[in-house]
Design an enzyme around this catalytic site. Structure first.
Site, mmCIF file in Angstrom:
data_model
loop_
_atom_site.group_PDB
_atom_site.id
_atom_site.type_symbol
_atom_site.label_atom_id
_atom_site.label_comp_id
_atom_site.label_asym_id
_atom_site.label_seq_id
_atom_site.Cartn_x
_atom_site.Cartn_y
_atom_site.Cartn_z
ATOM 1 N N SER A 168 -17.154 -18.534 -25.295
ATOM 2 C CA SER A 168 -17.524 -17.124 -25.330
ATOM 3 C C SER A 168 -16.425 -16.310 -24.661
ATOM 4 C CB SER A 168 -18.850 -16.907 -24.617
ATOM 5 O OG SER A 168 -18.647 -17.117 -23.234
ATOM 6 N N LYS A 169 -16.649 -14.997 -24.656
ATOM 7 C CA LYS A 169 -15.632 -14.072 -24.149
ATOM 8 C C LYS A 169 -15.159 -14.405 -22.740
ATOM 9 C CE LYS A 169 -16.059 -9.905 -26.838
ATOM 10 N NZ LYS A 169 -16.910 -8.769 -27.094
ATOM 11 N N ARG A 170 -16.067 -14.978 -21.938
ATOM 12 C CA ARG A 170 -15.633 -15.221 -20.550
ATOM 13 C C ARG A 170 -14.559 -16.304 -20.460
ATOM 14 N NH1 ARG A 170 -19.223 -19.139 -17.567
ATOM 15 N NH2 ARG A 170 -20.416 -20.150 -19.217
ATOM 16 N N HIS A 171 -14.359 -17.033 -21.556
ATOM 17 C CA HIS A 171 -13.301 -18.042 -21.532
ATOM 18 C C HIS A 171 -11.932 -17.466 -21.913
ATOM 19 C CE1 HIS A 171 -16.928 -20.680 -22.206
ATOM 20 N NE2 HIS A 171 -16.383 -21.180 -21.123
ATOM 21 N N GLY A 172 -11.927 -16.241 -22.390
ATOM 22 C CA GLY A 172 -10.663 -15.616 -22.807
ATOM 23 C C GLY A 172 -10.855 -14.932 -24.141
#
Ligand code: GLU
Length: 480
Positions: free
Chosen positions: A251-255
């Protein structure tokens, strides 16, 4: 003939997981010389995002996943946008009612909410499942709002064989009488994708494994209609690495996890495509991980798809991307890098030489400004930088001697290119009794102000030109 489809919902940007689904779906049909269809699933009207369909189409275009049929290219199975196919679904839902595999439900929102309050996990209580034909007809004639629900078998087991995950079974008692047609006249995904997959002649349904456990409901629809079931190819989960070393759904929190964000960040579409091809698929008997799209078409088979979750590794993608950039020819590199250049490049800088030097040293296009900054202007640096154990430079006098001797040589050179610079400076090594590496070290630090640079001293001087090289050497001498 193998026919596959990519059936995204236009709900936003193109997540890397969606692109992988599109790619695998494309490859499965193209490996067999089959057809690939794009279908837009926009029946969930509340989740629509304006412009999302264009993003989908442009992503497929950029990555070369050309579809044989689809919204803009047409085809014999159109329309390819589900909201334009509303009537078709109603017709098939009614057929299903006539066949006894679905039913009208007139329950009000209030009743359903109350049911939910009483038992949040219980689901629909099948209140309308056994209404008499007369009751149904009366309500319809009165114009009572309705939905159409699937009449699930109450006992027994429904199974299917997935090409990747093997046999999947579900107790029918666990299946809800799910809604097929909503009160707004739109079908649910659960229903319309089955109708479309059938009508469009899809032989292989390729999609994320989140659909693995809902598929028993879909095969019951195929069975009820008497349609042959398609092959199911559910793809492994895509995970991202968390800071603590664990993994969770990408998800977005991974990049950056959308194709567009990655491209804006300087990744090449062909590198992204190549990398994601390997996220869940392993080539057989292959020495290499590098594949063009045509090579992927030839190599891709379903038995190479793994069911274990695949971990998206940004470092690996970066490495891949670097390899792709290094192999670009100079003109193409220049074309691709140009939009990323924000800084003003002064006249003295030989752009062609500079880009040739940088091409093999950058891993993503967005690094360009940072990497070329020292060519444009000398960075601040400390004179300690000249001292270097490996080259046995332990005092500033040695450096001074090199630079003082180099200055008149540089002044005397007319053709300021790498070869001339190198041959002209070579005699210094003998004169000063130093190794070539040591002489060049001093000059390189003086003209770059950095310990690690793309290119050696003479290549850098060739890029920045005679006047600037001399200016930088004089500056270093002053500093020393
Ligand atoms: N519209 C669905 C999605 O975007 C498609 C799933 C499928 O391929 O059947 O998740």
């Amino acid at each position: 003939m193998t026919v596959t489809r990519f059936a995204p919902s236009p709900t936003g940007y193109m997540h890397i997981g969606n692109l992988r689904t599109a790619l695998y779906s494309y490859l499965i049909s193209k490996h067999d010389g089959g057809r690939f269809i794009l279908r837009i699933e926009d029946t969930d009207r509340e989740r629509l995002v304006e412009g999302a369909t264009d993003v989908i189409k442009s992503t497929l275009k950029i990555t070369g996943l050309d579809y044989d049929e689809g919204p803009d290219v047409g085809g014999e199975h159109g329309p390819y946008v589900q909201s334009e196919r509303k009537e078709i679904y109603m017709e098939y839902a009614k057929k299903l009612v006539d066949m006894g595999a679905a039913y009208y439900c007139f329950c009000t929102k209030e009743r359903l909410e109350k049911l939910h309050e009483e038992d949040a996990t219980g689901g629909y209580d099948r209140h309308c499942r056994n209404l008499s034909r007369e009751e149904v007809e009366k309500k319809l004639a009165e114009g009572t709002p309705f939905v159409i629900r699937q009449k699930m078998p109450l006992d027994g087991v429904t199974s299917y064989t997935d090409s990747v995950f093997g046999e999947i079974s579900m107790n029918n008692s666990e299946l809800q009488d799910q809604i097929l047609m909503k009160a707004d006249g739109y079908p649910t995904y659960n229903f319309c994708h089955v109708v479309d997959d059938y009508l469009m002649g899809i032989t292989h349904v390729v999609r994320g494994s989140e659909y693995l456990t809902s598929t028993p409901k879909y095969v019951l629809l195929y069975d009820a209609f008497g349609w042959p079931r398609p092959n199911y190819v559910h793809l492994p989960l895509l995970m991202g690495k968390n800071a603590d070393g664990s993994v969770s759904k990408l998800s977005k929190r991974h990049g950056a996890v959308s194709f567009q964000d990655l491209v804006c960040d300087g990744y090449l579409p062909e590198a992204i495509t190549n990398y994601i091809a390997l996220l869940g698929w392993c080539p057989k008997n292959s020495e290499t991980e590098f594949f063009t799209l045509d090579e992927l078409k030839a190599a891709f088979t379903i038995d190479g798809v793994s069911k274990s979750p695949a971990v998206f590794d940004f470092e690996k993608l970066l490495w891949f991307n670097g390899e792709y950039i290094h192999k670009l020819d100079d003109d193409r590199f220049l074309e691709l890098i140009t939009p990323f250049i924000k800084s003003e490049i002064p006249e003295n800088v030989n752009r062609t030489k500079m880009f040739a030097l940088l091409k093999t040293r950058i891993s993503k296009l967005s690094e360009i400004d940072e990497r070329m900054a020292f060519f444009i202007s000398l960075p601040d640096f400390d004179k300690e930088l000249f001292l270097n154990k490996k080259n046995k430079i332990s005092d500033f006098d040695t450096v001074k001697a090199v630079l003082t001797e180099a200055l008149p040589i540089l002044n005397s050179i007319d053709v300021f290119d790498n070869d001339t610079l190198f041959t002209s400076l070579m005699p210094l090594t003998e004169k000063l009794g130093m190794k070539t590496g040591a002489v060049m070290w001093c000059i390189r630090i003086a003209v770059s102000g950095m310990s690690a640079t793309p290119g050696g001293a003479t290549e850098i001087m060739e890029v920045i030109g005679k006047a600037e090289s001399i200016k930088r050497i004089e500056f270093a001498l002053n500093m020393l």
